[in-house]
Design a protein around this motif. Structure first.
Motif, short mmCIF file in Angstrom:
data_model
loop_
_atom_site.label_atom_id
_atom_site.label_comp_id
_atom_site.label_asym_id
_atom_site.label_seq_id
_atom_site.Cartn_x
_atom_site.Cartn_y
_atom_site.Cartn_z
N PRO A 1 -10.43 8.90 -33.90
CA PRO A 1 -11.68 8.15 -33.80
C PRO A 1 -12.93 9.04 -33.70
O PRO A 1 -14.01 8.55 -33.41
CB PRO A 1 -11.50 7.37 -32.51
N CYS A 2 -12.78 10.33 -33.92
CA CYS A 2 -13.82 11.31 -33.57
C CYS A 2 -15.16 11.06 -34.27
O CYS A 2 -16.22 11.11 -33.63
CB CYS A 2 -13.32 12.71 -33.89
N ILE A 3 -15.13 10.82 -35.58
CA ILE A 3 -16.38 10.67 -36.33
C ILE A 3 -17.15 9.46 -35.83
O ILE A 3 -18.36 9.54 -35.56
CB ILE A 3 -16.08 10.56 -37.83
N GLU A 4 -16.47 8.34 -35.71
CA GLU A 4 -17.12 7.11 -35.24
C GLU A 4 -17.64 7.28 -33.81
O GLU A 4 -18.72 6.78 -33.46
CB GLU A 4 -16.12 5.96 -35.32
N ARG A 5 -16.89 7.97 -32.99
CA ARG A 5 -17.33 8.19 -31.60
C ARG A 5 -18.64 8.97 -31.54
O ARG A 5 -19.47 8.73 -30.68
CB ARG A 5 -16.24 8.95 -30.82
N ASN A 6 -18.81 9.91 -32.44
CA ASN A 6 -20.06 10.67 -32.48
C ASN A 6 -21.25 9.76 -32.76
O ASN A 6 -22.29 9.85 -32.11
CB ASN A 6 -19.99 11.77 -33.54
N ALA A 7 -21.11 8.87 -33.74
CA ALA A 7 -22.19 7.96 -34.10
C ALA A 7 -22.50 7.01 -32.95
O ALA A 7 -23.67 6.77 -32.61
CB ALA A 7 -21.83 7.18 -35.36
N TYR A 8 -21.46 6.49 -32.34
CA TYR A 8 -21.65 5.53 -31.24
C TYR A 8 -22.25 6.22 -30.02
O TYR A 8 -23.12 5.66 -29.34
CB TYR A 8 -20.31 4.89 -30.89
N ALA A 9 -21.83 7.44 -29.74
CA ALA A 9 -22.36 8.17 -28.58
C ALA A 9 -23.83 8.52 -28.78
O ALA A 9 -24.60 8.58 -27.82
CB ALA A 9 -21.55 9.43 -28.33
N ALA A 10 -24.23 8.77 -30.03
CA ALA A 10 -25.64 9.04 -30.30
C ALA A 10 -26.49 7.82 -29.94
O ALA A 10 -27.57 7.95 -29.34
CB ALA A 10 -25.83 9.42 -31.77
N ALA A 11 -25.99 6.64 -30.30
CA ALA A 11 -26.71 5.41 -29.94
C ALA A 11 -26.73 5.21 -28.43
O ALA A 11 -27.75 4.80 -27.85
CB ALA A 11 -26.05 4.22 -30.64
N ARG A 12 -25.64 5.51 -27.77
CA ARG A 12 -25.58 5.35 -26.31
C ARG A 12 -26.52 6.34 -25.62
O ARG A 12 -27.07 6.04 -24.56
CB ARG A 12 -24.15 5.56 -25.82
N ALA A 13 -26.70 7.50 -26.22
CA ALA A 13 -27.64 8.48 -25.65
C ALA A 13 -29.06 7.93 -25.66
O ALA A 13 -29.81 8.08 -24.69
CB ALA A 13 -27.56 9.79 -26.43
N LEU A 14 -29.43 7.28 -26.76
CA LEU A 14 -30.77 6.69 -26.84
C LEU A 14 -30.91 5.53 -25.86
O LEU A 14 -31.98 5.32 -25.27
CB LEU A 14 -31.05 6.23 -28.27
N ASP A 15 -29.83 4.78 -25.65
CA ASP A 15 -29.86 3.70 -24.66
C ASP A 15 -30.01 4.25 -23.24
O ASP A 15 -30.75 3.70 -22.43
CB ASP A 15 -28.58 2.86 -24.75
N ALA A 16 -29.31 5.34 -22.96
CA ALA A 16 -29.44 5.96 -21.63
C ALA A 16 -30.85 6.46 -21.41
O ALA A 16 -31.40 6.35 -20.30
CB ALA A 16 -28.44 7.12 -21.51
N ASN A 17 -31.47 6.99 -22.45
CA ASN A 17 -32.86 7.43 -22.36
C ASN A 17 -33.78 6.27 -22.01
O ASN A 17 -34.62 6.37 -21.12
CB ASN A 17 -33.28 8.06 -23.69
N ILE A 18 -33.61 5.14 -22.72
CA ILE A 18 -34.47 3.98 -22.47
C ILE A 18 -34.27 3.44 -21.07
O ILE A 18 -35.22 3.14 -20.34
CB ILE A 18 -34.20 2.88 -23.52
N TYR A 19 -32.99 3.31 -20.67
CA TYR A 19 -32.69 2.79 -19.34
C TYR A 19 -33.33 3.66 -18.25
O TYR A 19 -33.95 3.16 -17.31
CB TYR A 19 -31.18 2.73 -19.15
N SER A 20 -33.19 4.97 -18.40
CA SER A 20 -33.76 5.88 -17.41
C SER A 20 -35.28 5.83 -17.42
O SER A 20 -35.92 5.94 -16.36
CB SER A 20 -33.29 7.30 -17.69
N SER A 21 -35.86 5.66 -18.61
CA SER A 21 -37.32 5.61 -18.71
C SER A 21 -37.92 4.42 -17.96
O SER A 21 -39.06 4.47 -17.49
CB SER A 21 -37.74 5.54 -20.19
N PHE A 22 -37.14 3.34 -17.85
CA PHE A 22 -37.61 2.17 -17.10
C PHE A 22 -37.51 2.39 -15.58
O PHE A 22 -38.09 1.63 -14.81
CB PHE A 22 -36.79 0.93 -17.48
#
Length: 403
Positions: free
Chosen positions: A340-361
């Motif tokens: 699942p490695c390739i797909e996990r990279n794409a999904y983790a990139a999106a989760r990183a942006l979500d973590a950024n937004i959550y922390s920014s609030f």
């Protein structure tokens, strides 16, 4: 704590521990082996043997010997684990009768780094006086400095030239990957998806476009890695798409100057370095939480800095990026860095942006520190059975059948 140069290594995929490390180990062995030897043997143990064919471990070693005009026999021992690390290799130089003239045991410890048994002289210098995020955060709050300024203080101004080269390699991997189509190597017959995702994403607006492009850029780098292309470990080959996927998207969409991107890379490298020092970034040692999970934490911290986060908010973004990957197994199907490695990279990139937004609030205040989380990740990784740590025998890899 050592240089972040050990987190960011430019090299060929598909695996930092299974390809880059063994290639380096083979070259080091050939430098040390006695001249005139004509017969060589390499025994691969544990995880290196279990998934080595899918990760092209044998190809990396054989190619290195052939470049030196020598041939080598590979012996596979997937059921034998040496005590120091699951990724172990025994190199032997033999006489015509099979007597060992010289031997060297090497461990590929993650991120392309190797450890030669009994050899302490190759240990790189510790250049960071602090290796815990709590201490570094307190220092930044007290001094008014940013994390990237702490990196520059410890590494020296020459780190920016190094990170410039890293960023160039990351950009090139993205730009190659989003133009290439066709089948990835290996028995899974997996098609590249980055170009398709990129074209589709450009047809959407705003949020969907942003998310689709993030997927496309992360897929592009991961697919380049899976095909043996040149990528940057961040912190490993298997997780190499997350950080460039996020940074390339923000760089393009926000028209960021390179200087700010390099500072974000420095902060991301610091996050990965703390994990490497206090736990592990090796999937064979702690599972995929140490690869994709750490990459997500690095990308989340980098993104939060680019969006103006405080040191506390950056630490929180990194904590979330890793926390929500706790317990993730490393179970590559057929031993390939594809499913699942390739797909996990794409999904983790999106989760990183979500973590950024959550922390920014938030104001950056939270109950579980990044250091606590790193300790938990290490303990969780050690508690995982070996079949879930890059052996290709458990989890998604077990009894896999093509749909």
């Amino acid at each position: 704590m050592k240089s972040i140069k050990e987190i960011y290594r430019i090299g060929t995929g598909p695996s930092s521990s299974h390809t880059m490390g063994p290639r380096q180990a083979a070259a080091e062995f050939l430098d040390r082996a006695p001249g005139g030897t004509t017969r060589y043997e390499v025994v691969l143990y544990g995880s290196l043997a279990a998934t080595g064919k899918g990760h092209m471990t044998d190809v990396a070693i054989i190619d290195t010997f052939r470049e030196a005009g020598k041939e080598v026999e590979i012996i596979w021992q997937p059921d034998i684990f040496l005590p120091y690390h699951p990724n172990a290799m025994l190199f032997k130089a033999l006489d015509p009768e099979g007597k060992t003239l010289f031997e060297m045991t090497v461990y590929s410890v993650g991120g392309g780094a190797i450890k030669i048994e009994g050899d302490a002289d190759i240990e790189s210098e510790d250049i960071y006086p602090m290796n815990k995020m709590t201490d570094i955060l307190e220092y930044c709050e007290r001094s008014g400095k940013c994390y990237w300024e702490y990196v520059e203080e410890c590494e020296g101004p020459e780190i920016w030239d190094y990170l410039h080269n890293v960023w160039e390699a990351m950009k090139e991997a993205v730009e190659r990957g989003i133009t290439r189509e066709g089948r990835l190597p290996g028995p899974l017959n997996l098609r590249r998806k980055a170009a398709q995702y990129y074209v589709k994403a450009t047809g959407y607006r705003d949020n969907l476009k942003s998310r689709g492009l993030t997927f496309a850029y992360a897929l592009a780098v991961s697919e380049e890695n899976a095909s043996g292309g040149v990528i940057v470990t961040a912190p490993t080959c298997g997780s190499c798409g997350v950080v460039p996927g996020v940074l390339y998207h923000l760089w393009k969409s926000r028209d960021l100057p390179e200087e700010r991107v390099l500072r974000a890379l420095a902060t991301a490298g610091l996050i990965g370095n703390v994990v490497k020092e206090n736990a592990s970034i090796s999937g064979a040692e702690v599972g995929c939480q140490g690869e994709v999970g750490v990459a997500c934490a690095m990308a989340a911290a980098a993104a939060n800095q680019l969006f103006g986060g405080s040191p506390a908010q950056i630490e929180y973004a990194a904590e979330m990026g890793l926390e929500h990957h706790l317990g993730m197994t490393c179970d590559p199907v057929c031993g390939l860095v594809q499913i699942p490695c390739i797909e996990r990279n794409a999904y983790a990139a999106a989760r990183a942006l979500d973590a950024n937004i959550y922390s920014s609030f938030s104001d950056g205040v939270h109950r579980v520190s990044f250091d606590k989380l790193v300790n938990v990740m290490r303990e969780t990784g050690h508690d995982l059975p070996s079949l879930y740590k890059e052996t290709g025998t458990g989890g998604l890899a077990k009894d896999y059948q093509q749909m």
